[in-house]
Design a protein around this motif. Structure first.
Motif, mmCIF file in Angstrom:
data_model
loop_
_atom_site.group_PDB
_atom_site.id
_atom_site.type_symbol
_atom_site.label_atom_id
_atom_site.label_comp_id
_atom_site.label_asym_id
_atom_site.label_seq_id
_atom_site.Cartn_x
_atom_site.Cartn_y
_atom_site.Cartn_z
ATOM 1 N N ASP A 152 43.473 42.700 73.166
ATOM 2 C CA ASP A 152 44.868 42.597 72.724
ATOM 3 C C ASP A 152 45.007 41.939 71.357
ATOM 4 O O ASP A 152 46.098 41.913 70.788
ATOM 5 N N ALA A 157 45.542 47.903 70.213
ATOM 6 C CA ALA A 157 45.711 47.327 71.548
ATOM 7 C C ALA A 157 46.929 46.409 71.610
ATOM 8 O O ALA A 157 47.589 46.316 72.652
ATOM 9 N N ASN A 167 46.119 47.151 79.195
ATOM 10 C CA ASN A 167 44.802 47.422 78.622
ATOM 11 C C ASN A 167 43.753 47.052 79.669
ATOM 12 O O ASN A 167 43.579 45.875 80.000
#
Length: 220
Positions: A152, A157, A167
């Protein structure tokens, strides 16, 4: 405002032109560029700038990225060339960068307009998906060196997270890691079984293709 702005990263270049700025250089790319950008002198790959060519342009200021161009900073300073290196860390930095570029080029009103449209579009997309079942996704990053997975902390992402998607890679992390990418085998990908797989490519197409084929051979 500076008249000769040399840009070492095409992502920065796109933002500069979004606020009606102009540049005297760009980086090499296989991506399709607008004719105005395509016509600019290319200084080499983003991470491997031709410094002799750059200095020959006699820029008033150089714009680049900390993680790619810090190594050139001392040489630029030795030539008395002002340099701004952005520590870009994801989409949260888009608005501050647009604001800065608007101030640099004296196009503050244009920058404010672009930011307003940008934030409005994000809101529209979020509203459009807020009642959808969140998708489980994997974001793979393919380079000439191999295939990894984005956390992230990485740009794509982080966008996935912003849109409420999950994710799958995060389930393998301890929550304290700050790396933007992590090793990720195709075996793990198969076990995670995401609904969607995004692939972010960085580098030369032939090298990326070779690396992805190698990854599939090693992890059938």
């Amino acid at each position: 405002d500076p008249q000769k702005i040399a840009v070492l990263s095409n992502s920065v270049l796109s933002m500069l032109y979004a606020v009606d700025g102009k540049a005297i250089s760009r980086a090499n790319t296989t991506d399709k560029l607008a004719p105005e950008l395509e016509a600019l002198p290319a200084l080499g790959q983003t991470a491997n700038i031709n410094m002799e060519q750059l200095l020959g342009l006699k820029p008033d200021v150089v714009l680049g990225l900390v993680n790619q161009h810090k190594k050139y900073e001392s040489q630029l300073q030795a030539n008395n060339i002002p340099t701004v290196l952005f520590d870009y860390d994801g989409i949260k930095d888009n608005v501050p960068m647009l604001t800065f570029l608007g101030e640099l080029t004296n196009h503050q009103d244009k920058a404010k307009s672009v930011i307003t449209t940008y934030e409005s579009n994000i809101t529209k997309v979020k509203d459009a998906v807020k009642n959808q079942q969140p998708a489980r996704v994997a974001v793979l990053r393919a380079t000439g060196k191999g295939v990894t997975a984005e956390t992230d902390e990485a740009v794509t992402a982080s966008m996935v997270k912003e849109l409420g998607m999950t994710n799958v890679v995060t389930s393998h992390l301890d929550g304290t890691a700050k790396d933007k990418t992590v090793p990720y085998s195709l075996e793990t990908l198969t076990a995670d079984n995401p609904d969607i797989i995004f692939v972010v490519t960085m580098g030369k197409e032939e090298e990326i293709t070779k690396a992805m084929k190698q990854a599939m051979t090693d992890n059938p």
